[in-house]
Motif scaffolding. Structure first.
Motif, PDB file in Angstrom:
ATOM      1  N   HIS A 193      -6.595   2.315   5.414  1.00 34.45           N
ATOM      2  CA  HIS A 193      -6.963   3.406   4.497  1.00 34.45           C
ATOM      3  C   HIS A 193      -6.003   3.519   3.319  1.00 34.45           C
ATOM      4  O   HIS A 193      -6.427   3.725   2.176  1.00 34.45           O
ATOM      5  N   ARG A 194      -4.697   3.383   3.554  1.00 33.47           N
ATOM      6  CA  ARG A 194      -3.742   3.550   2.461  1.00 33.47           C
ATOM      7  C   ARG A 194      -3.774   2.362   1.494  1.00 33.47           C
ATOM      8  O   ARG A 194      -3.531   2.524   0.291  1.00 33.47           O
ATOM      9  N   ILE A 195      -4.101   1.197   1.987  1.00 30.51           N
ATOM     10  CA  ILE A 195      -4.281   0.039   1.112  1.00 30.51           C
ATOM     11  C   ILE A 195      -5.493   0.252   0.216  1.00 30.51           C
ATOM     12  O   ILE A 195      -5.438   0.032  -1.010  1.00 30.51           O
ATOM     13  N   ALA A 196      -6.610   0.679   0.800  1.00 24.47           N
ATOM     14  CA  ALA A 196      -7.841   0.878   0.021  1.00 24.47           C
ATOM     15  C   ALA A 196      -7.612   1.846  -1.132  1.00 24.47           C
ATOM     16  O   ALA A 196      -8.003   1.578  -2.282  1.00 24.47           O
ATOM     17  N   MET A 197      -6.960   2.982  -0.837  1.00 25.93           N
ATOM     18  CA  MET A 197      -6.770   4.005  -1.875  1.00 25.93           C
ATOM     19  C   MET A 197      -5.725   3.583  -2.898  1.00 25.93           C
ATOM     20  O   MET A 197      -5.866   3.859  -4.097  1.00 25.93           O
ATOM     21  N   SER A 198      -4.685   2.892  -2.460  1.00 24.68           N
ATOM     22  CA  SER A 198      -3.663   2.428  -3.406  1.00 24.68           C
ATOM     23  C   SER A 198      -4.253   1.433  -4.401  1.00 24.68           C
ATOM     24  O   SER A 198      -3.975   1.494  -5.612  1.00 24.68           O
ATOM     25  N   LEU A 199      -5.069   0.508  -3.913  1.00 26.07           N
ATOM     26  CA  LEU A 199      -5.685  -0.472  -4.803  1.00 26.07           C
ATOM     27  C   LEU A 199      -6.646   0.199  -5.779  1.00 26.07           C
ATOM     28  O   LEU A 199      -6.762  -0.221  -6.943  1.00 26.07           O
TER      29      LEU A 199
ATOM     30  N   GLU B 139     -13.128  -5.078 -14.409  1.00 29.60           N
ATOM     31  CA  GLU B 139     -13.712  -4.522 -13.189  1.00 29.60           C
ATOM     32  C   GLU B 139     -12.979  -5.000 -11.929  1.00 29.60           C
ATOM     33  O   GLU B 139     -12.616  -6.163 -11.798  1.00 29.60           O
ATOM     34  N   THR B 140     -12.792  -4.069 -11.002  1.00 27.45           N
ATOM     35  CA  THR B 140     -12.168  -4.363  -9.711  1.00 27.45           C
ATOM     36  C   THR B 140     -13.166  -4.064  -8.595  1.00 27.45           C
ATOM     37  O   THR B 140     -13.882  -3.062  -8.645  1.00 27.45           O
ATOM     38  N   LYS B 141     -13.188  -4.941  -7.593  1.00 33.17           N
ATOM     39  CA  LYS B 141     -14.013  -4.724  -6.409  1.00 33.17           C
ATOM     40  C   LYS B 141     -13.091  -4.698  -5.183  1.00 33.17           C
ATOM     41  O   LYS B 141     -12.318  -5.636  -4.979  1.00 33.17           O
ATOM     42  N   ILE B 142     -13.200  -3.628  -4.397  1.00 31.89           N
ATOM     43  CA  ILE B 142     -12.365  -3.484  -3.204  1.00 31.89           C
ATOM     44  C   ILE B 142     -13.272  -3.496  -1.983  1.00 31.89           C
ATOM     45  O   ILE B 142     -14.072  -2.575  -1.781  1.00 31.89           O
ATOM     46  N   HIS B 143     -13.180  -4.542  -1.182  1.00 30.36           N
ATOM     47  CA  HIS B 143     -14.011  -4.668   0.006  1.00 30.36           C
ATOM     48  C   HIS B 143     -13.460  -3.810   1.151  1.00 30.36           C
ATOM     49  O   HIS B 143     -12.269  -3.546   1.238  1.00 30.36           O
ATOM     50  N   ARG B 144     -14.364  -3.398   2.025  1.00 27.92           N
ATOM     51  CA  ARG B 144     -14.051  -2.559   3.189  1.00 27.92           C
ATOM     52  C   ARG B 144     -13.378  -1.253   2.766  1.00 27.92           C
ATOM     53  O   ARG B 144     -12.461  -0.754   3.403  1.00 27.92           O
ATOM     54  N   ALA B 145     -13.899  -0.687   1.684  1.00 25.91           N
ATOM     55  CA  ALA B 145     -13.346   0.549   1.131  1.00 25.91           C
ATOM     56  C   ALA B 145     -13.612   1.754   2.016  1.00 25.91           C
ATOM     57  O   ALA B 145     -12.979   2.808   1.856  1.00 25.91           O
ATOM     58  N   GLU B 146     -14.528   1.634   2.970  1.00 25.40           N
ATOM     59  CA  GLU B 146     -14.811   2.752   3.878  1.00 25.40           C
ATOM     60  C   GLU B 146     -13.591   3.137   4.712  1.00 25.40           C
ATOM     61  O   GLU B 146     -13.559   4.213   5.318  1.00 25.40           O
ATOM     62  N   ALA B 147     -12.573   2.273   4.733  1.00 25.53           N
ATOM     63  CA  ALA B 147     -11.347   2.593   5.470  1.00 25.53           C
ATOM     64  C   ALA B 147     -10.712   3.886   4.989  1.00 25.53           C
ATOM     65  O   ALA B 147     -10.018   4.568   5.753  1.00 25.53           O
ATOM     66  N   ALA B 148     -10.937   4.261   3.740  1.00 25.13           N
ATOM     67  CA  ALA B 148     -10.345   5.496   3.206  1.00 25.13           C
ATOM     68  C   ALA B 148     -10.726   6.721   4.018  1.00 25.13           C
ATOM     69  O   ALA B 148      -9.967   7.697   4.084  1.00 25.13           O
ATOM     70  N   SER B 149     -11.889   6.676   4.674  1.00 27.60           N
ATOM     71  CA  SER B 149     -12.362   7.844   5.424  1.00 27.60           C
ATOM     72  C   SER B 149     -11.491   8.157   6.634  1.00 27.60           C
ATOM     73  O   SER B 149     -11.587   9.254   7.209  1.00 27.60           O
TER      74      SER B 149
ATOM     75  N   ASP C 229      -9.314  -6.803  -0.951  1.00 32.01           N
ATOM     76  CA  ASP C 229      -9.711  -6.380   0.393  1.00 32.01           C
ATOM     77  C   ASP C 229      -8.752  -5.304   0.877  1.00 32.01           C
ATOM     78  O   ASP C 229      -7.533  -5.399   0.667  1.00 32.01           O
ATOM     79  N   SER C 230      -9.283  -4.296   1.556  1.00 28.19           N
ATOM     80  CA  SER C 230      -8.443  -3.226   2.099  1.00 28.19           C
ATOM     81  C   SER C 230      -7.795  -3.599   3.416  1.00 28.19           C
ATOM     82  O   SER C 230      -6.913  -2.889   3.895  1.00 28.19           O
ATOM     83  N   TYR C 231      -8.254  -4.671   4.039  1.00 28.27           N
ATOM     84  CA  TYR C 231      -7.800  -5.054   5.384  1.00 28.27           C
ATOM     85  C   TYR C 231      -8.040  -3.916   6.380  1.00 28.27           C
ATOM     86  O   TYR C 231      -7.319  -3.758   7.356  1.00 28.27           O
ATOM     87  N   THR C 232      -9.067  -3.111   6.131  1.00 34.18           N
ATOM     88  CA  THR C 232      -9.454  -1.919   6.914  1.00 34.18           C
ATOM     89  C   THR C 232      -8.297  -0.929   7.041  1.00 34.18           C
ATOM     90  O   THR C 232      -8.230  -0.155   7.991  1.00 34.18           O
TER      91      THR C 232
END
Length: 446
Positions: free
Chosen positions: A403-409, A419-429, A398-401
């Motif tokens: 942005h830097r967590i989403a992209m780092s993961l 395979e990896t799944k990252i939830h709430r990946a829209e935070a990168a925007s 989970d990115s925890y909304t």
């Protein structure tokens, strides 16, 4: 394979590394610097005449800044990365808005803006943000503003948004900041523009200096004392609109720096990166870890140093990162943690407790999410201890909304075994709207 799936009310980024191995190749052009984009919009809004901004970041945070200052009378053209025109209201002439100012997820928008609102005499402002921003500490700027005479109300004694601000005549002070924070420094300096007497901010270590550079470019008079990490502002300058060329954001470049360094046989050229000395801690840290990195085509663009970065795969080595370098790479600690997972030996990141009050508790989140992949990572009160070499497996994260967590993961997932799944990946925007497309390009995956 890299794809974005719509899952319930959010996006899920799915990354499946190819069985034949992966290497990253090509040229990357990164989005405009977020810190500089914010400041260009703000100073353009309070300057006289027109400001022209080239290369503005089109993320959600700068959009929040533009919306807030449009609501206070600035005329801001449609946002794009080619050219944005801002017709300012002039210093001291921000209008009382008809509605609450919404900073969204942007701490920079809220904290810097508060300095200008507090000094806007006889006008009332209410400011809020999303759930994450409403939980982040505002007392770090409220306290010095109140020392200057500001009238501010909010939750928990004015320490949390929503906040109400009654503009008034402020007095200049010498503020000794307990933390090295460009947001705190910038807020106090912006408040000092209309104060009675000079305003000085002294920090325990040097934080990024984009505000000082841009204030000077717009016409303010500042004195810098590098020996004491102090800056002094003369009040009541005439600010005049300027042309601002926004360099690429080194915080966004950091994801590709680490990706190219940890994925075997990779070779990326990252173009037009802002290499302001107050922001280059990530470069120094990567070089300390043994990264094969060179700066090419060094130049200056609109007062900011810029270069192209070539990064090739290399075997990184663990090291200790702490002290004065931390304020110069504070936003890059999550991706540094990923680099450490693939380094030989142990990497210790310390003196980074500031990360607990960002968009998420980045120390706790990175420890938990990388731990799900099998990383050998220990969370400390002020940092992380990471022993590299463990095999990372794909996981559901989970990115925890943030942005830097989403992209780092996502970068960590490139070297995972499944395979990896990252939830709430829209935070990168928030800071990098084209991140997923660029990821596909450098991976040469459709």
């Amino acid at each position: 394979m890299i794809r974005l799936d719509e899952v319930s009310s959010h996006q899920q980024l799915v990354i499946t590394p190819p069985q034949s191995g992966l290497s990253l190749q090509g040229t990357v052009t990164i989005p405009g610097d977020k810190s500089i984009s914010h400041r260009a919009l703000m100073l353009g809004a309070i300057a006289e005449g027109e400001t022209v901004i080239e290369g503005l970041l089109l993320g959600e945070d700068p959009r929040s800044t533009a919306a807030c200052f449009s609501a206070m009378g600035a005329e801001i053209s449609e946002l794009n990365s080619t050219e944005v025109r801002v017709k300012g209201v002039g210093l001291g002439n921000l209008q009382e808005p008809d509605n609450v100012l919404d900073a969204g997820n942007s701490g920079t928008t809220m904290r810097l803006m508060m300095g200008l609102l507090a000094s806007s005499s006889d006008r009332f402002f209410a400011v809020t943000g999303d759930g994450s921003l409403r939980s982040r500490p505002m007392s770090r700027v409220v306290k010095p503003l109140q020392e200057m005479g500001a009238q501010i109300w909010g939750k928990k004694g004015g320490s949390l948004a929503p906040l109400g601000i009654k503009g008034t005549q402020l007095k200049g002070i010498h503020y000794h900041s307990p933390i090295a924070s460009a947001q705190v420094k910038s807020c106090v300096l912006l408040a000092g523009l209309l104060a009675e007497g000079k305003t000085t901010v002294t920090e325990p270590a040097l934080s990024r200096d984009h505000s000082e550079r841009m204030l000077r470019a717009f016409g303010a008079n500042l004195e810098i004392d590098s020996e004491t990490n102090s800056v002094t502002l003369e009040p009541h300058p005439t600010l005049v609109g300027q042309k601002v060329v926004v360099p690429g954001d080194i915080s966004s470049a950091a994801f590709w720096m680490v990706a190219s360094a940890i994925v075997p046989d990779s070779d990326l050229l990252i173009q037009n990166v802002g290499v302001n000395p107050t922001r280059t801690g990530i470069i120094e840290a990567m070089q300390l870890m043994g990264a094969d990195m060179t700066l090419e085509n060094s130049r200056e663009v609109a007062g900011e140093p810029v270069a192209d970065l070539r990064v090739k795969y290399s075997q990184l080595k663990g090291c200790t990162i702490g002290g004065e370098i931390i304020p110069r790479l504070i936003d890059e600690v999550p991706i540094l943690a990923v680099a450490a997972c693939f380094a030989e030996g142990t990497t210790i990141i310390k003196d980074a407790e500031e990360l607990r009050v960002k968009e998420s508790d980045r120390l706790a989140v990175m420890a938990a999410e990388l731990g799900k992949m099998g990383a050998n990572i220990i969370e400390h009160p002020d940092g992380l201890e990471i022993t590299g070499g463990a095999t990372l497996n794909g996981a559901e994260m989970d990115s925890y909304t943030d942005h830097r967590i989403a992209m780092s993961l996502a970068i960590a997932a490139l070297n995972a075994k499944s395979e990896t799944k990252i939830h709430r990946a829209e935070a990168a925007s928030i800071s990098y709207p084209t991140f997923v497309d660029t990821l596909k390009d450098v991976c040469q995956i459709a």
